[in-house]
Write an enzyme that holds these catalytic residues in place. Structure first.
Site, PDB file in Angstrom:
ATOM      1  N   CYS A  46       0.821  -1.217   0.000  1.00  0.00           N
ATOM      2  CA  CYS A  46       0.000   0.000   0.000  1.00  0.00           C
ATOM      3  C   CYS A  46       0.857   1.270   0.000  1.00  0.00           C
ATOM      4  O   CYS A  46       1.666   1.468   0.915  1.00  0.00           O
ATOM      5  CB  CYS A  46      -0.902  -0.004   1.238  1.00  0.00           C
ATOM      6  SG  CYS A  46      -1.729   1.566   1.525  1.00  0.00           S
TER       7      CYS A  46
ATOM      8  N   TRP B 202      -8.058  -7.149   4.890  1.00  0.00           N
ATOM      9  CA  TRP B 202      -6.668  -7.413   5.251  1.00  0.00           C
ATOM     10  C   TRP B 202      -6.614  -8.513   6.321  1.00  0.00           C
ATOM     11  O   TRP B 202      -7.405  -8.535   7.243  1.00  0.00           O
ATOM     12  CB  TRP B 202      -6.003  -6.162   5.799  1.00  0.00           C
ATOM     13  CG  TRP B 202      -5.813  -5.074   4.794  1.00  0.00           C
ATOM     14  CD1 TRP B 202      -6.388  -3.840   4.811  1.00  0.00           C
ATOM     15  CD2 TRP B 202      -4.994  -5.118   3.621  1.00  0.00           C
ATOM     16  NE1 TRP B 202      -5.972  -3.110   3.729  1.00  0.00           N
ATOM     17  CE2 TRP B 202      -5.119  -3.872   2.971  1.00  0.00           C
ATOM     18  CE3 TRP B 202      -4.167  -6.088   3.053  1.00  0.00           C
ATOM     19  CZ2 TRP B 202      -4.452  -3.566   1.786  1.00  0.00           C
ATOM     20  CZ3 TRP B 202      -3.496  -5.784   1.880  1.00  0.00           C
ATOM     21  CH2 TRP B 202      -3.637  -4.546   1.262  1.00  0.00           C
TER      22      TRP B 202
ATOM     23  N   ARG C 259     -14.747   1.548   5.636  1.00  0.00           N
ATOM     24  CA  ARG C 259     -13.614   0.867   5.012  1.00  0.00           C
ATOM     25  C   ARG C 259     -12.620   0.437   6.075  1.00  0.00           C
ATOM     26  O   ARG C 259     -12.397   1.152   7.044  1.00  0.00           O
ATOM     27  CB  ARG C 259     -12.903   1.802   4.030  1.00  0.00           C
ATOM     28  CG  ARG C 259     -13.667   2.131   2.778  1.00  0.00           C
ATOM     29  CD  ARG C 259     -12.890   3.156   1.984  1.00  0.00           C
ATOM     30  NE  ARG C 259     -11.635   2.634   1.500  1.00  0.00           N
ATOM     31  CZ  ARG C 259     -10.569   3.404   1.211  1.00  0.00           C
ATOM     32  NH1 ARG C 259     -10.641   4.710   1.393  1.00  0.00           N
ATOM     33  NH2 ARG C 259      -9.470   2.860   0.745  1.00  0.00           N
ATOM     34  N   VAL C 260     -12.024  -0.711   5.889  1.00  0.00           N
ATOM     35  CA  VAL C 260     -10.988  -1.221   6.808  1.00  0.00           C
ATOM     36  C   VAL C 260      -9.655  -1.073   6.083  1.00  0.00           C
ATOM     37  O   VAL C 260      -9.265  -1.936   5.299  1.00  0.00           O
ATOM     38  CB  VAL C 260     -11.267  -2.679   7.203  1.00  0.00           C
ATOM     39  CG1 VAL C 260     -10.110  -3.248   8.017  1.00  0.00           C
ATOM     40  CG2 VAL C 260     -12.566  -2.773   7.981  1.00  0.00           C
ATOM     41  N   THR C 261      -9.007   0.079   6.310  1.00  0.00           N
ATOM     42  CA  THR C 261      -7.815   0.401   5.538  1.00  0.00           C
ATOM     43  C   THR C 261      -6.550   0.363   6.387  1.00  0.00           C
ATOM     44  O   THR C 261      -6.605   0.462   7.613  1.00  0.00           O
ATOM     45  CB  THR C 261      -7.953   1.836   4.964  1.00  0.00           C
ATOM     46  OG1 THR C 261      -8.140   2.741   6.048  1.00  0.00           O
ATOM     47  CG2 THR C 261      -9.105   1.942   3.987  1.00  0.00           C
TER      48      THR C 261
ATOM     49  N   GLU D  27      -5.090   7.859   8.876  1.00  0.00           N
ATOM     50  CA  GLU D  27      -4.819   8.705   7.720  1.00  0.00           C
ATOM     51  C   GLU D  27      -3.311   8.887   7.567  1.00  0.00           C
ATOM     52  O   GLU D  27      -2.663   9.521   8.430  1.00  0.00           O
ATOM     53  CB  GLU D  27      -5.496  10.069   7.870  1.00  0.00           C
ATOM     54  CG  GLU D  27      -5.300  11.005   6.692  1.00  0.00           C
ATOM     55  CD  GLU D  27      -5.727  10.381   5.358  1.00  0.00           C
ATOM     56  OE1 GLU D  27      -4.960  10.518   4.370  1.00  0.00           O
ATOM     57  OE2 GLU D  27      -6.772   9.714   5.313  1.00  0.00           O
TER      58      GLU D  27
ATOM     59  N   TYR E 202      -4.971   5.846  -9.149  1.00  0.00           N
ATOM     60  CA  TYR E 202      -6.185   5.101  -8.771  1.00  0.00           C
ATOM     61  C   TYR E 202      -7.388   5.624  -9.555  1.00  0.00           C
ATOM     62  O   TYR E 202      -8.261   4.859  -9.971  1.00  0.00           O
ATOM     63  CB  TYR E 202      -6.446   5.242  -7.266  1.00  0.00           C
ATOM     64  CG  TYR E 202      -5.560   4.362  -6.411  1.00  0.00           C
ATOM     65  CD1 TYR E 202      -4.340   4.829  -5.936  1.00  0.00           C
ATOM     66  CD2 TYR E 202      -5.932   3.060  -6.101  1.00  0.00           C
ATOM     67  CE1 TYR E 202      -3.516   4.025  -5.167  1.00  0.00           C
ATOM     68  CE2 TYR E 202      -5.113   2.254  -5.326  1.00  0.00           C
ATOM     69  CZ  TYR E 202      -3.904   2.742  -4.859  1.00  0.00           C
ATOM     70  OH  TYR E 202      -3.085   1.945  -4.111  1.00  0.00           O
TER      71      TYR E 202
HETATM   72  N1  GSH Z   1      -6.514   8.057   2.864  1.00  0.00           N
HETATM   73  C1  GSH Z   1      -5.975   6.849   3.382  1.00  0.00           C
HETATM   74  C2  GSH Z   1      -6.054   5.764   2.297  1.00  0.00           C
HETATM   75  C3  GSH Z   1      -5.671   4.394   2.803  1.00  0.00           C
HETATM   76  C4  GSH Z   1      -6.038   3.295   1.803  1.00  0.00           C
HETATM   77  O1  GSH Z   1      -6.838   3.514   0.864  1.00  0.00           O
HETATM   78  N2  GSH Z   1      -5.450   2.096   1.973  1.00  0.00           N
HETATM   79  C5  GSH Z   1      -5.816   0.981   1.097  1.00  0.00           C
HETATM   80  C6  GSH Z   1      -4.604   0.171   0.656  1.00  0.00           C
HETATM   81  S1  GSH Z   1      -3.609   1.041  -0.466  1.00  0.00           S
HETATM   82  C7  GSH Z   1      -6.726   0.013   1.830  1.00  0.00           C
HETATM   83  O2  GSH Z   1      -6.446  -0.383   2.948  1.00  0.00           O
HETATM   84  N3  GSH Z   1      -7.831  -0.384   1.153  1.00  0.00           N
HETATM   85  C8  GSH Z   1      -8.713  -1.335   1.718  1.00  0.00           C
HETATM   86  C9  GSH Z   1     -10.165  -0.954   1.428  1.00  0.00           C
HETATM   87  O3  GSH Z   1     -10.392   0.083   0.863  1.00  0.00           O
HETATM   88  O4  GSH Z   1     -11.012  -1.756   1.802  1.00  0.00           O
HETATM   89  C10 GSH Z   1      -4.531   7.098   3.815  1.00  0.00           C
HETATM   90  O5  GSH Z   1      -3.855   7.888   3.135  1.00  0.00           O
HETATM   91  O6  GSH Z   1      -4.120   6.499   4.808  1.00  0.00           O
END
Ligand code: GSH
Length: 323
Positions: free
Chosen positions: A58, A91, A124-126, A142, A189
């Site tokens: 990521c 994840w 979202r789980v990011t 963030e 993206y």
């Molecule tokens: N704005 C966030 C974006 C984070 C993000 O989009 N991470 C992605 C991986 S590149 C993610 O975990 N996506 C999982 C999802 O959207 O379910 C940041 O800059 O931390």
């Protein structure tokens, strides 16, 4: 990098939105507490209190990993690295090569961390995620803010007394980070996730107009904000490093490769050859993450063998660090 989510009857692999013109829009992150050196925010910068969750694939999480390395915060902030390939539950933690299981919450899925912080969480789980052992909650998810906290609020605890947000450059650094976000960092993206020809062409045109602009700027100065390395360079590096291996083919950002830009390519090599950048780079996790997780773009999940890129190729090595 993709977890399933049903929006408006349309299955979106990446958890983000598309508007009626097929344009990709990121859903903002929601955990936005802020750690301060003096603790006035309620969250004090302390050794051993915070835990960082990342994916090596990521680009957003990569920002925070590079800053943790450059500041020398490895004994201050612990880290867990998820499995490179997103599961159907998002994840996941594993002991795959390059991954580090969750030694703090012993979670199987990152979703458990979000639900531990907020049992009603449905967003979202990011990654990245910064966890607080003391309050058993998520501080922030963030990347830009996590990067800034590591740089400024943890400066006293850092073994490397380097400042990537020096007072005299702060306004310029914030302007440059803003300027590269939409056309470049999110731009790849916007091109890759566009669901209409118009949206794709809009994004890819803006992307290369911006790359062309920075190619000229980097022909006159060493870094994005002049001759010293700053946070803005970390934000640019994570996209450039993935470009020829992923965005060029997987996201159809193929007007040119970065290696076709003499100054951007030299700049990319120069940053990569800084040890603190290099140790955070894992092209295997990056390629498998993108090509095997985004089945709506790559249904057979085949991971391309190429391109063969030598980031260690000689470049005009400069005095990079701002003491
Ligand atoms: N704005 C966030 C974006 C984070 C993000 O989009 N991470 C992605 C991986 S590149 C993610 O975990 N996506 C999982 C999802 O959207 O379910 C940041 O800059 O931390």
């Amino acid at each position: 990098m993709a977890s399933g989510m049903m929006v408006a009857g349309k299955w979106l692999a990446d958890g983000n939105e598309r508007n009626q013109n097929g344009e990709f829009h990121e859903i903002p992150t929601t955990f936005r507490h802020y750690i301060t050196a003096d603790g006035s925010s309620g969250f004090k910068a302390e050794t051993g209190r915070y835990h960082l969750y990342v994916a090596l694939g990521c680009p957003w999480a990569h920002r925070t990993l590079i800053m943790r390395e450059i500041k020398g915060l490895y004994d201050v902030i612990s880290v867990a690295i998820v499995d490179p390939i997103m599961s159907d539950k998002g994840w996941m933690f594993s002991d795959a090569p390059g991954s580090i299981p969750d030694s703090v919450n012993h979670a199987k899925y990152l979703q458990e961390i979000y639900l531990k912080a907020n049992p009603k969480y449905t967003g979202r789980v990011t990654v990245p995620v910064l966890w607080d052992r003391q309050n058993q909650t998520i501080i922030n998810n963030e990347s830009r803010e996590i990067m800034r906290m590591f740089d400024v609020e943890f400066a006293e605890l850092a073994t490397q007394k380097i400042n990537l947000y020096p007072p005299e450059l702060q306004q310029q650094i914030d302007e440059v980070i803003d300027a590269i976000y939409t056309p470049i960092n999110a731009g790849v993206y916007r091109a890759g996730f566009a669901t209409s020809q118009v949206a794709y062409e809009q994004a890819v045109t803006e992307l290369f107009e911006s790359l062309d602009k920075w190619e000229i700027i980097l022909s006159k100065q060493r870094y994005l904000c002049g001759n010293f390395l700053t946070e803005a360079d970390i934000c640019m590096f994570v996209t450039l490093y993935r470009f020829d291996s992923v965005y060029y083919s997987h996201f159809k950002c193929n007007l040119r490769r970065i290696i076709d830009y003499p100054h951007l390519w030299n700049y990319l090599k120069k940053l990569y050859q800084i040890l603190e950048f290099k140790v955070t780079c894992n092209l295997d996790h990056i390629k498998r993450g993108y090509y095997m997780s985004m089945t709506d773009i790559n249904p057979n999940r085949i991971v391309p063998k190429g391109p063969i890129i030598d980031f260690d190729e000689p470049c005009d090595r400069m005095n990079v660090l701002h003491k």
